[in-house]
Scaffold this motif. Structure first.
Motif, mmCIF file in Angstrom:
data_model
loop_
_atom_site.group_PDB
_atom_site.id
_atom_site.type_symbol
_atom_site.label_atom_id
_atom_site.label_comp_id
_atom_site.label_asym_id
_atom_site.label_seq_id
_atom_site.Cartn_x
_atom_site.Cartn_y
_atom_site.Cartn_z
ATOM 1 N N VAL A 64 3.177 2.805 7.216
ATOM 2 C CA VAL A 64 3.117 1.457 7.836
ATOM 3 C C VAL A 64 3.611 0.965 6.883
ATOM 4 O O VAL A 64 4.380 -0.862 6.918
ATOM 5 C CB VAL A 64 1.863 1.205 8.560
ATOM 6 N N THR A 65 3.320 1.124 5.209
ATOM 7 C CA THR A 65 3.446 0.649 4.279
ATOM 8 C C THR A 65 2.895 -0.894 4.068
ATOM 9 O O THR A 65 3.879 -1.880 3.974
ATOM 10 C CB THR A 65 4.886 0.260 3.933
ATOM 11 N N CYS A 66 1.665 -0.759 5.115
ATOM 12 C CA CYS A 66 1.202 -2.851 4.496
ATOM 13 C C CYS A 66 1.570 -3.442 3.340
ATOM 14 O O CYS A 66 1.460 -2.923 2.430
ATOM 15 C CB CYS A 66 0.076 -3.201 4.479
ATOM 16 N N LEU A 123 -7.888 4.209 5.366
ATOM 17 C CA LEU A 123 -7.695 5.133 3.799
ATOM 18 C C LEU A 123 -6.957 4.016 2.444
ATOM 19 O O LEU A 123 -6.688 4.536 1.519
ATOM 20 C CB LEU A 123 -5.993 5.522 4.570
ATOM 21 N N GLY A 124 -6.331 2.548 3.104
ATOM 22 C CA GLY A 124 -5.566 2.075 1.999
ATOM 23 C C GLY A 124 -6.514 1.478 0.617
ATOM 24 O O GLY A 124 -6.615 1.987 -0.442
ATOM 25 N N ALA A 176 -6.817 -4.192 3.472
ATOM 26 C CA ALA A 176 -6.675 -3.299 3.759
ATOM 27 C C ALA A 176 -7.230 -1.961 5.091
ATOM 28 O O ALA A 176 -8.038 -2.988 4.902
ATOM 29 C CB ALA A 176 -6.786 -2.061 2.395
ATOM 30 N N CYS A 177 -6.536 -0.964 5.539
ATOM 31 C CA CYS A 177 -7.434 -0.134 6.188
ATOM 32 C C CYS A 177 -8.356 0.839 5.357
ATOM 33 O O CYS A 177 -8.118 0.730 4.075
ATOM 34 C CB CYS A 177 -6.584 0.833 7.016
ATOM 35 N N HIS A 205 -2.970 5.769 11.563
ATOM 36 C CA HIS A 205 -1.720 5.052 10.709
ATOM 37 C C HIS A 205 -2.924 3.382 11.271
ATOM 38 O O HIS A 205 -1.899 2.538 11.894
ATOM 39 C CB HIS A 205 -0.026 4.509 11.014
ATOM 40 N N PRO A 206 -3.473 3.549 10.611
ATOM 41 C CA PRO A 206 -4.592 2.281 10.963
ATOM 42 C C PRO A 206 -4.403 1.106 11.449
ATOM 43 O O PRO A 206 -4.696 0.313 12.645
ATOM 44 C CB PRO A 206 -5.658 2.667 9.904
ATOM 45 N N ARG A 207 -3.606 0.219 10.671
ATOM 46 C CA ARG A 207 -3.057 -0.765 10.753
ATOM 47 C C ARG A 207 -1.636 -0.928 12.250
ATOM 48 O O ARG A 207 -2.077 -2.409 11.816
ATOM 49 C CB ARG A 207 -3.018 -1.293 9.606
ATOM 50 N N CYS A 253 0.399 -1.366 -0.547
ATOM 51 C CA CYS A 253 -0.274 0.555 -0.524
ATOM 52 C C CYS A 253 0.648 1.506 0.103
ATOM 53 O O CYS A 253 1.531 1.239 1.070
ATOM 54 C CB CYS A 253 -1.140 0.161 1.414
ATOM 55 N N PHE A 276 0.370 4.574 1.158
ATOM 56 C CA PHE A 276 -0.485 5.529 1.397
ATOM 57 C C PHE A 276 0.233 5.504 2.696
ATOM 58 O O PHE A 276 0.529 7.053 2.244
ATOM 59 C CB PHE A 276 -1.811 5.380 1.652
ATOM 60 N N CYS A 277 0.465 5.478 3.532
ATOM 61 C CA CYS A 277 0.724 6.051 4.605
ATOM 62 C C CYS A 277 1.965 4.960 5.340
ATOM 63 O O CYS A 277 2.222 3.962 4.169
ATOM 64 C CB CYS A 277 -0.194 5.763 5.695
ATOM 65 N N LEU A 291 -1.441 -7.031 0.992
ATOM 66 C CA LEU A 291 -2.734 -6.280 0.329
ATOM 67 C C LEU A 291 -3.088 -7.132 -0.700
ATOM 68 O O LEU A 291 -2.589 -8.358 -1.481
ATOM 69 C CB LEU A 291 -2.816 -4.986 0.181
HETATM 70 S S1 SF4 Z 1 -2.460 1.240 7.194
HETATM 71 FE FE1 SF4 Z 1 -3.348 1.630 5.400
HETATM 72 S S2 SF4 Z 1 -2.991 3.502 4.901
HETATM 73 FE FE2 SF4 Z 1 -0.835 2.482 6.288
HETATM 74 S S3 SF4 Z 1 -0.231 0.906 4.401
HETATM 75 FE FE3 SF4 Z 1 -1.538 -0.361 5.080
HETATM 76 S S4 SF4 Z 1 -2.770 0.000 4.443
HETATM 77 FE FE4 SF4 Z 1 -2.242 1.695 3.488
#
Ligand code: SF4
Lengths: 448, 270
Positions: free
Chosen positions: A23-25, A46-47, A43-44, A160-162, A18, A20-21, A28
């Motif tokens: 945390v770079t999950c 936001l992602g 993903a959260c 940073h939801p996750r 991801c 977006f933020c 996904l």
């Molecule tokens: S916490 Fe959400 S926005 Fe941030 S990298 Fe993970 S999925 Fe993407």
């Protein structure tokens, strides 16, 4: 790396990163149907939004507001940059490493100032690390070992939801098999945030008192008694209790956010924080780490440091890199009205900067390279749309703990990638002149 | 020795001019033509000093700049002798790394004035910006010697990381005056911002007005420091006149920063 997907077929791409933020999950799962993203798993919000809405608000190629081809835009951009005496290259954090690397090559070639969006969020953290060093670790270590997690001036529940579930609060690891039960989570901020709900304790402090608090904690740690009954609106005894918790933890980590870097004191707040966490290592293992915002902010600092020796606010106008926040940082360059042209890549400078800075940007030739329309593309002299890194263009990104991860391309875009656009501008500038503006150009262009 | 006079032909307004060549060391043995040919950088372009200034006189270590040059940076940087007078404002980095001689700025000085200077005297009639007498990013120590005297106000982190030398400010200072200083003396006649002396190891900050101190400074005693009388005698020669109360009165002594080794001193009139 997953290549572009053919039309009229359904494709499930796993292990997508991801963008977006911070945390770079990288877990996904993206479902693509007929070249369109249909579903995003793991993903959260936001992602998920980043992927699902990636088709919305696309920018279009324009010069002076009139539609143009990408080729014409690149020529126009090269012309502006080659002529400029003191250009600025800015943005750069929401893209991938190779594009970032090319932006530095371009800066070197045209004798520019180069700075990135960190400059207005976590640059003080970088300065503080340069000043006193840092005792830090990866999120993997936090997941497996941390029994004390402190969130100071940051709000992971929303930003940073996750992070909490993957690494820092409920995550189960080698020495934290019971997850949340094996961890104490403390939140310190000037007002209760949603993060307070997941914390075992919340300490509410007075705004702009962080420096005083860290100083006091350091003095207490050294065994001094203080004259004051309270610091930052909290009783000294409560700070002593916190110190005891820190000292008696097995593996502690303090995460900080923009509540510290962008308030009065800036990098000196972080200097005080970092020295405190270093000094705690006399008693136990204690770390600190910044909660970085956008996808690849860490990447730009990494690449810039690797190429020039400095993490942000770099000036190349004399043919070699110089570093001076307060002079070559974007806020100061614009506030002083020094730059005479700008290339803004993947950032909404006009939309996010205070009026005075935006005003100067509006008054000079500006090139916006961005997948999406923004306040910046609305007023830019040249707009070059690109394929969004991490969705329509592949590459590498750094996670907030400096771990490089692969970003996949999941769909096609009619537009070139950031890297390709920069490469073509560089080629054009080299062809147009050979150091005609006094910038030193070595044979064969600048260093890659 | 008659001074070399630089008359401003065309003062840069936007893109800054970097002119470390405006230095007595470089002017002393050069003819007028040679001075005109000294290199300066306008952004990423190389130019001659003569493109921006009309040069009068030659072979002198006395320089006068006849006008305001707020966008001209690095004036007198690294100079070791002579005198530079600027009849107006000057840009960033004036007198940085200076090792001797004198700079007189009749207007205001921008940020980074006298950063990491080792010796010499800098006087500013107007205000100075942030980080005067401090260190460049990444350097361990700021000013290592010499005197900076500012008659107006200053920005934040003035005298930060100082190692030796004297900074005198007749006006007010913003936050973090003398932050992380290792030694040296700062004398502030106006009001201080927040966190004065934050992280200081040793050294002395004299504040003539009450200051809100960090919790990590501890009160010691009231006394009449003899050292101050000697300092003020020296300041008189520079035209700074403390009131008799300031010169002979009692001071409250605080020590800190206790978060560091805590051997710094802050003195405030009792
Ligand atoms: S916490 Fe959400 S926005 Fe941030 S990298 Fe993970 S999925 Fe993407």
């Amino acid at each position: 790396m997953a290549e572009s997907v053919g039309v009229k077929e359904v494709k499930v791409i796993e292990g997508v990163t991801c963008p977006f933020c911070g945390v770079t999950c990288d877990d996904l799962v993206v479902h693509v149907e007929n070249g369109k993203i249909k579903e995003v798993k793991n993903a959260c919000v936001l992602g998920k939004d980043t992927f699902m809405h990636h088709l919305e608000g696309w920018a279009t190629p324009r010069i002076q507001g009139k539609p143009a081809t990408i080729d014409q835009c690149i020529d126009a951009a090269a012309e502006i940059l080659a002529k400029a005496k003191y250009p600025l290259i800015y943005g750069l954090d929401s893209t991938e490493l190779q594009a970032q690397r090319k932006s530095i090559e371009l800066a070197d070639l045209i004798g520019a100032n180069i700075d990135h969006t960190s400059s207005v969020c976590h640059a003080p953290s970088l300065q503080a690390v340069q000043t006193v060093g840092i005792s830090s670790c990866t999120v993997g270590e936090v997941k497996n070992r941390a029994d004390l997690v402190i969130f100071w001036g940051c709000n992971p529940a929303e930003a940073h939801p996750r992070h909490p579930s993957r690494y820092s609060v409920t995550a189960k690891g080698l020495f934290t098999p019971k997850g949340k039960k094996d961890r104490m989570v403390i939140h310190v901020d000037v007002r209760p945030t949603p993060t307070a709900r997941m914390a075992d304790a919340f300490i509410q402090i007075k705004p702009n008192s962080d420096y005083e608090i860290f100083s006091a904690l350091r003095a207490l740690l050294k065994g001094h008694e203080l004259d004051q009954a309270e610091v930052g609106g909290v009783a000294i005894d409560e700070w002593k209790t916190l110190l005891e918790k820190m000292k008696s933890s097995k593996f502690g980590i303090l995460y900080w956010g923009m509540g510290l870097t962008m308030t009065r004191g800036k990098y000196l707040n972080i200097v005080a924080l970092l020295t405190l966490t270093q000094e705690l290592n006399r008693f136990t293992k204690f770390q600190a780490a910044p909660m970085r915002g956008h996808g690849n902010v860490v990447g730009m600092a990494q690449v810039l440091t690797w190429q020039t020796g400095f993490p942000f606010a770099v000036n190349m106008s004399r043919g070699y890199p110089r570093f001076n926040p307060g002079e070559y940082s974007v806020a100061d360059l614009l506030a002083h009205g020094e730059v005479d042209a700008a290339l803004i890549l993947a950032a909404d400078a006009i939309g996010n900067f205070p009026a005075k800075m935006a005003e100067h940007l509006r008054s000079i030739p500006m090139i916006a390279v961005d997948p999406k329309e923004s306040e910046t593309t609305k007023v830019a002299t040249v707009v070059i749309p690109t394929a969004q890194a991490g969705i329509a263009a592949g590459g590498m990104a750094y996670r907030m703990d400096h771990i490089p991860l692969v970003m996949k391309k999941v769909v096609d875009s009619p537009y070139p990638s950031d890297r390709e656009v920069l490469e073509r501008i560089i080629a054009k500038v080299v062809a147009m002149k050979n150091g005609g503006n006094g910038a030193p150009v070595r044979a064969g262009g600048a260093r890659g | 020795m008659p001074p070399v006079i630089l008359r401003v032909k065309e003062a840069p307004t936007g893109v800054p001019l970097e002119a470390e060549s405006i230095s007595p060391d470089l002017f002393a043995d050069r003819s007028r033509e040679e001075i005109e040919a000294l290199p300066v950088a306008l952004g990423n372009e190389s130019h001659r000093l003569g493109d921006f200034f009309q040069v009068e006189g030659e072979r002198s270590d006395q320089i006068e700049v006849d006008g305001s040059i707020p966008r001209v940076k690095w004036v007198g940087s690294g100079m070791t002798r002579g005198r530079v007078v600027i009849h107006g404002d000057v840009g960033m980095h004036a007198g940085s790394y200076m090792r001797g001689g004198e700079i007189l700025i009749e207007g205001n000085a921008a940020d980074f004035l006298g950063v990491e200077m080792e010796a010499g005297l800098i006087r500013v009639r107007g205000n100075a910006g942030h980080r005067a007498g401090a260190a460049y990013r990444g350097s361990k120590f700021g000013m290592r010697g010499g005197i900076i005297l500012i008659e107006g106000d200053v920005g934040h982190e003035v005298g930060a990381y100082m190692r030796r030398g004297l900074v005198v400010i007749k006006g007010n200072a913003e936050d973090f005056l003398g932050a992380r200083m290792a030694a040296g003396t700062i004398c502030l006649f106006g009001r201080a911002g927040l966190r004065t002396g934050g992280g200081m190891q040793k050294g002395m900050i004299v504040c003539m007005h009450p200051v809100e101190l960090l919790p990590t400074f501890a009160y010691d005693c009231i006394y009449a420091p003899i050292f101050l009388r000697i300092l003020f005698k020296g300041l008189k020669r520079l035209g700074v006149q403390p009131t008799p109360q300031q010169a002979n009165g009692l001071y409250r002594r605080y020590h800190g920063d206790l978060a560091e080794i805590g051997k710094g001193e802050i003195l405030i009139p009792a």
